[in-house]
Write a protein that holds these residues in place. Structure first.
Motif, mmCIF file in Angstrom:
data_model
loop_
_atom_site.group_PDB
_atom_site.id
_atom_site.type_symbol
_atom_site.label_atom_id
_atom_site.label_comp_id
_atom_site.label_asym_id
_atom_site.label_seq_id
_atom_site.Cartn_x
_atom_site.Cartn_y
_atom_site.Cartn_z
ATOM 1 N N PRO A 95 9.398 38.467 -23.426
ATOM 2 C CA PRO A 95 9.186 37.625 -22.247
ATOM 3 C C PRO A 95 8.923 38.388 -20.955
ATOM 4 O O PRO A 95 8.578 37.775 -19.947
ATOM 5 N N CYS A 96 9.086 39.696 -20.952
ATOM 6 C CA CYS A 96 8.873 40.442 -19.706
ATOM 7 C C CYS A 96 7.800 41.517 -19.877
ATOM 8 O O CYS A 96 7.888 42.592 -19.272
ATOM 9 N N VAL A 97 6.782 41.220 -20.693
ATOM 10 C CA VAL A 97 5.686 42.176 -20.911
ATOM 11 C C VAL A 97 5.137 42.662 -19.576
ATOM 12 O O VAL A 97 4.904 41.864 -18.665
ATOM 13 N N GLY A 98 4.952 43.964 -19.479
ATOM 14 C CA GLY A 98 4.394 44.541 -18.253
ATOM 15 C C GLY A 98 5.455 44.976 -17.270
ATOM 16 O O GLY A 98 5.207 45.838 -16.433
ATOM 17 N N ASP A 99 6.665 44.375 -17.347
ATOM 18 C CA ASP A 99 7.771 44.865 -16.516
ATOM 19 C C ASP A 99 8.340 46.128 -17.168
ATOM 20 O O ASP A 99 8.029 46.439 -18.311
ATOM 21 N N SER A 100 9.192 46.811 -16.444
ATOM 22 C CA SER A 100 9.739 48.055 -16.982
ATOM 23 C C SER A 100 11.228 48.170 -16.727
ATOM 24 O O SER A 100 11.745 47.609 -15.752
ATOM 25 N N LEU A 101 11.882 48.899 -17.601
ATOM 26 C CA LEU A 101 13.254 49.300 -17.346
ATOM 27 C C LEU A 101 13.265 50.250 -16.154
ATOM 28 O O LEU A 101 12.256 50.891 -15.852
ATOM 29 N N THR A 102 14.403 50.345 -15.500
ATOM 30 C CA THR A 102 14.515 51.210 -14.324
ATOM 31 C C THR A 102 15.016 52.585 -14.736
ATOM 32 O O THR A 102 16.136 52.712 -15.239
ATOM 33 N N PRO A 103 14.171 53.614 -14.561
ATOM 34 C CA PRO A 103 14.624 54.965 -14.923
ATOM 35 C C PRO A 103 15.713 55.449 -13.973
ATOM 36 O O PRO A 103 15.722 55.082 -12.789
ATOM 37 N N VAL A 104 16.619 56.231 -14.479
ATOM 38 C CA VAL A 104 17.712 56.774 -13.674
ATOM 39 C C VAL A 104 17.500 58.284 -13.544
ATOM 40 O O VAL A 104 17.461 59.000 -14.549
ATOM 41 N N PRO A 105 17.325 58.764 -12.295
ATOM 42 C CA PRO A 105 17.083 60.196 -12.088
ATOM 43 C C PRO A 105 18.241 61.027 -12.635
ATOM 44 O O PRO A 105 19.409 60.701 -12.405
ATOM 45 N N HIS A 106 17.902 62.067 -13.348
ATOM 46 C CA HIS A 106 18.946 62.882 -13.981
ATOM 47 C C HIS A 106 18.431 64.306 -14.154
ATOM 48 O O HIS A 106 17.246 64.580 -13.963
ATOM 49 N N GLU A 107 19.365 65.153 -14.511
ATOM 50 C CA GLU A 107 19.016 66.548 -14.742
ATOM 51 C C GLU A 107 19.798 67.020 -15.969
ATOM 52 O O GLU A 107 20.919 66.556 -16.202
ATOM 53 N N ILE A 108 19.197 67.923 -16.719
ATOM 54 C CA ILE A 108 19.894 68.452 -17.899
ATOM 55 C C ILE A 108 20.161 69.933 -17.679
ATOM 56 O O ILE A 108 19.238 70.694 -17.367
ATOM 57 N N LYS A 109 21.433 70.278 -17.787
ATOM 58 C CA LYS A 109 21.826 71.681 -17.608
ATOM 59 C C LYS A 109 22.846 72.030 -18.672
ATOM 60 O O LYS A 109 23.790 71.247 -18.900
ATOM 61 N N ASP A 110 22.668 73.142 -19.328
ATOM 62 C CA ASP A 110 23.611 73.575 -20.352
ATOM 63 C C ASP A 110 23.905 72.456 -21.355
ATOM 64 O O ASP A 110 25.072 72.179 -21.672
ATOM 65 N N ASN A 111 22.844 71.807 -21.821
ATOM 66 C CA ASN A 111 23.013 70.763 -22.838
ATOM 67 C C ASN A 111 23.818 69.552 -22.362
ATOM 68 O O ASN A 111 24.378 68.815 -23.167
ATOM 69 N N THR A 112 23.911 69.397 -21.071
ATOM 70 C CA THR A 112 24.694 68.290 -20.506
ATOM 71 C C THR A 112 23.802 67.483 -19.560
ATOM 72 O O THR A 112 22.989 68.053 -18.827
ATOM 73 N N ILE A 113 23.973 66.153 -19.615
ATOM 74 C CA ILE A 113 23.181 65.268 -18.747
ATOM 75 C C ILE A 113 23.983 64.967 -17.482
ATOM 76 O O ILE A 113 25.125 64.541 -17.558
ATOM 77 N N TYR A 114 23.348 65.192 -16.341
ATOM 78 C CA TYR A 114 23.959 64.893 -15.049
ATOM 79 C C TYR A 114 23.121 63.849 -14.317
ATOM 80 O O TYR A 114 21.890 63.915 -14.346
ATOM 81 N N LEU A 115 23.779 62.911 -13.672
ATOM 82 C CA LEU A 115 23.069 61.971 -12.805
ATOM 83 C C LEU A 115 23.202 62.463 -11.373
ATOM 84 O O LEU A 115 24.228 63.005 -10.985
ATOM 85 N N PHE A 116 22.152 62.226 -10.600
ATOM 86 C CA PHE A 116 22.247 62.533 -9.170
ATOM 87 C C PHE A 116 23.141 61.472 -8.520
ATOM 88 O O PHE A 116 23.076 60.303 -8.875
ATOM 89 N N ASP A 117 23.950 61.889 -7.583
ATOM 90 C CA ASP A 117 24.860 60.945 -6.918
ATOM 91 C C ASP A 117 24.078 60.005 -6.015
ATOM 92 O O ASP A 117 23.036 60.305 -5.523
#
Ligand code: FES
Length: 106
Positions: A84-106
């Motif tokens: 039902p929402c063709v063409g809309d998108s999920l909202t990406p969340v800015p993040h960074e990967i360091k030492d095999n770990t995912i971090y989100l920006f505050d």
């Protein structure tokens, strides 16, 4: 930076949800050697997407699927390809990967 999780804690292909992050509920998809992070919020009605805890992918593990009306989203960019929402998108969340770990920006 907010430490979300270790990459090893997510199977490949696979997904994992996090109810409490500085960006609200988010989920991570590990697919094809890459990590994707989106807000856990279907663009159709704003509900959480998962079928059961940590299960955001379709049966074939090829697309993200919303449990409510079955909308399918491309893993790589979150665009809705069917439902039902063709063409809309999920909202990406800015993040960074360091030492095999995912971090989100505050
Ligand atoms: S709420 Fe996700 S497809 Fe309708």
């Amino acid at each position: 930076m907010h430490k979300l999780c270790a990459i090893d804690g997510i199977s490949e292909p696979g997904s994992k949800g996090f109810d409490h992050s500085p960006k609200g509920p988010v989920f991570v998809v590990r697919y094809d050697g890459q990590i994707f992070v989106y807000a856990n919020n279907c663009p159709h009605l704003g509900v959480n997407l998962e079928w059961e805890p940590d299960r955001f992918l379709d049966k074939e593990d090829r697309l993200i699927q919303c449990c409510m009306h079955g909308a399918l989203f491309r893993i790589e960019d979150g665009e809705c390809l069917s439902g039902p929402c063709v063409g809309d998108s999920l909202t990406p969340v800015p993040h960074e990967i360091k030492d095999n770990t995912i971090y989100l920006f505050d």
